[in-house]
Design a protein around this motif. Sequence first.
Motif: not given
Length: 175
Positions: A39-49
């Motif tokens: 399964m391909v999960a979609e993950v929200e992340v914050t990188q360098d703002g």
Amino acid sequence: MTSRQKTIYVDTRRCMNCRACETACKLENGLPAGPRWMMVAEVEVTQDGIDKTVFLPMPCLHCGEPACEKACPAGAIYKRPEDGIVLVNKDKCIGCRQCLWACPFGVPQFGLDNKMEKCTLCVHLTSKGLPTACQAACPAEAILVGTVDEISKTLRERYANSSRKMLFEGKYMQA
Ligand code: SF4
Ligand code: SF4
């Protein structure tokens, strides 16, 4: 854990959410609608703002010490000593779902027969030295399967190649 332990590594920087791995897994393993071994999960992340979505293909990780195996009261889950692949004996499974609650990644799947099933690391292929279906199908080469040493070697080669390319293009000179 054996030094021949096979595992799967996903480079999320390469995954573009095409889901070819999901389709290839379904076809290779003859899965009906319902159970998904990849399964391909979609993950929200914050990188360098900056907020962004990272795509994370999630098969079974064939853990060194599988929580699912420990949790199973029926002894239906076992780890192959020769390569560390974690498999399920459906004949022993009683459908209690203890493995699902124990797995940190929510991997165990249940079809109409209410027996646990999951990624086998394409044991019928990898036992012959062939790539898994997901690895072979991924157009971005985001999925690597092998021992830790084999995967590390590939990652080191990729890093060396990209460093050479950046040096050639003068990107290091711009800083
Ligand atoms: S099902 Fe979960 S706990 Fe079991 S080996 Fe796979 S990732 Fe590990
Ligand atoms: S559902 Fe099956 S494999 Fe999972 S813990 Fe129960 S008996 Fe074991």
